[in-house]
Design an enzyme around this catalytic site. Sequence first.
Site, mmCIF file in Angstrom:
data_model
loop_
_atom_site.group_PDB
_atom_site.id
_atom_site.type_symbol
_atom_site.label_atom_id
_atom_site.label_comp_id
_atom_site.label_asym_id
_atom_site.label_seq_id
_atom_site.Cartn_x
_atom_site.Cartn_y
_atom_site.Cartn_z
ATOM 1 N N HIS A 55 -30.363 -71.397 31.688
ATOM 2 C CA HIS A 55 -29.531 -71.319 30.474
ATOM 3 C C HIS A 55 -29.166 -72.727 29.991
ATOM 4 O O HIS A 55 -29.214 -73.032 28.801
ATOM 5 C CB HIS A 55 -28.216 -70.572 30.764
ATOM 6 C CG HIS A 55 -28.369 -69.136 31.144
ATOM 7 N ND1 HIS A 55 -28.058 -68.670 32.400
ATOM 8 C CD2 HIS A 55 -28.779 -68.056 30.447
ATOM 9 C CE1 HIS A 55 -28.260 -67.355 32.444
ATOM 10 N NE2 HIS A 55 -28.705 -66.960 31.278
ATOM 11 N N ALA B 93 -29.247 -73.014 35.756
ATOM 12 C CA ALA B 93 -29.910 -74.183 35.145
ATOM 13 C C ALA B 93 -30.876 -73.794 34.019
ATOM 14 O O ALA B 93 -31.131 -74.601 33.121
ATOM 15 C CB ALA B 93 -30.653 -74.973 36.230
ATOM 16 N N GLY C 53 -24.122 -64.693 30.201
ATOM 17 C CA GLY C 53 -23.288 -65.335 31.221
ATOM 18 C C GLY C 53 -23.943 -65.379 32.586
ATOM 19 O O GLY C 53 -25.156 -65.225 32.699
HETATM 20 P P1 AMP Z 1 -29.645 -63.853 29.658
HETATM 21 O O1 AMP Z 1 -28.299 -64.400 29.968
HETATM 22 O O2 AMP Z 1 -30.411 -63.384 30.840
HETATM 23 O O3 AMP Z 1 -29.605 -62.850 28.521
HETATM 24 O O4 AMP Z 1 -30.498 -65.087 29.103
HETATM 25 C C1 AMP Z 1 -30.065 -65.844 28.007
HETATM 26 C C2 AMP Z 1 -31.187 -66.754 27.560
HETATM 27 O O5 AMP Z 1 -31.548 -67.619 28.633
HETATM 28 C C3 AMP Z 1 -32.458 -65.977 27.166
HETATM 29 O O6 AMP Z 1 -33.056 -66.591 26.037
HETATM 30 C C4 AMP Z 1 -33.314 -66.127 28.398
HETATM 31 O O7 AMP Z 1 -34.694 -66.025 28.153
HETATM 32 C C5 AMP Z 1 -32.944 -67.539 28.846
HETATM 33 N N1 AMP Z 1 -33.266 -67.727 30.260
HETATM 34 C C6 AMP Z 1 -32.962 -66.902 31.289
HETATM 35 N N2 AMP Z 1 -33.476 -67.357 32.450
HETATM 36 C C7 AMP Z 1 -34.137 -68.501 32.140
HETATM 37 C C8 AMP Z 1 -34.892 -69.449 32.899
HETATM 38 N N3 AMP Z 1 -35.077 -69.297 34.210
HETATM 39 N N4 AMP Z 1 -35.416 -70.510 32.248
HETATM 40 C C9 AMP Z 1 -35.254 -70.673 30.912
HETATM 41 N N5 AMP Z 1 -34.551 -69.813 30.134
HETATM 42 C C10 AMP Z 1 -34.002 -68.744 30.741
#
Ligand code: AMP
Length: 287
Positions: A37, A35, A31
């Site tokens: 995500h 952008a 959550g």
């Molecule tokens: P999180 O909510 O931080 O657990 O991230 C969920 C997913 O989004 C994971 O696969 C992350 O690697 C990906 N994610 C987080 N930040 C970015 C970003 N800046 N660019 C691309 N994917 C991202």
Amino acid sequence: MVVFKKIEDLKQYISGQKGKGRNIGFVPTMGALHAGHISLVQKAKNEDMLTVCSIFVNPTQFNDKSDLAKYPISVDADMELLLKAGCDMLFLPSVEEIYPGGEDNIKVYDFGYLDTILEGAKRPGHFKGVGQVVGRLLEIVEPTALYMGQKDYQQCMVVRKLIDIMALNGLKMEICPTTREADGLAMSSRNRRLTEPQRLVAGCIYQCLVSIESKQNSDNFELVRKECEDLLAAKGFATEYVALADARDLTLLDNYKSDTPMVALIAAKIGEIRLIDNILLEDSRNS
Ligand code: AMP
């Protein structure tokens, strides 16, 4: 977008959709969406996947419980972003739903070497928790394709290994490029907690990564590492690591290595906020 809180309801809906011939794309998140995500959701949509996003702040992957307590939560704004992106399903489970037997009775996967270096070494227990939650979510969603961000490079490698261990041979995993702010700062839910002065200097992590890449013909990574550590310190960061590794298996490298695909990785803290980032080094010998 259909919102589910219960596993059984989600599974039933997904199974109905699969019966109609749809492929399922899965984007697991914690959550506080941004952008980055949303780029994963868009990638799944572009590949004609019926797309499930999960929002679950997984308690078992926080080695630092105060980090868990401060993790930003913004479900209403998240839902708006997902709706706009055309996400088909949102899974919003409770901790009890995901871990009905309690947090101590969850399957543990062994990631070997990957769990001993970089994030594994700095955040003991973190990848154990990541394995638990992603394993559980994959059992529930049974997606055709899983979309994850390169931003968490080591996590991608851990999840690739998890898919192997779970023998999910038909599951396609896509690693999507890191979405950045204009100054290069990798988008992260944690960026919301930066103060204005901290935010102003945070782009220097990316600057360091770019300089590691641009100096790969110097044949002196130790010096480049030192320059990065000095720059980070001058901007107020406490560096946890500035590392170079084989991009295929994360074997750590002391120096640049020709004929080896390389990734540079940084973890550094500013105030209480811990940021990580990485880049894959383009092969400069061909450019
Ligand atoms: P999180 O909510 O931080 O657990 O991230 C969920 C997913 O989004 C994971 O696969 C992350 O690697 C990906 N994610 C987080 N930040 C970015 C970003 N800046 N660019 C691309 N994917 C991202």
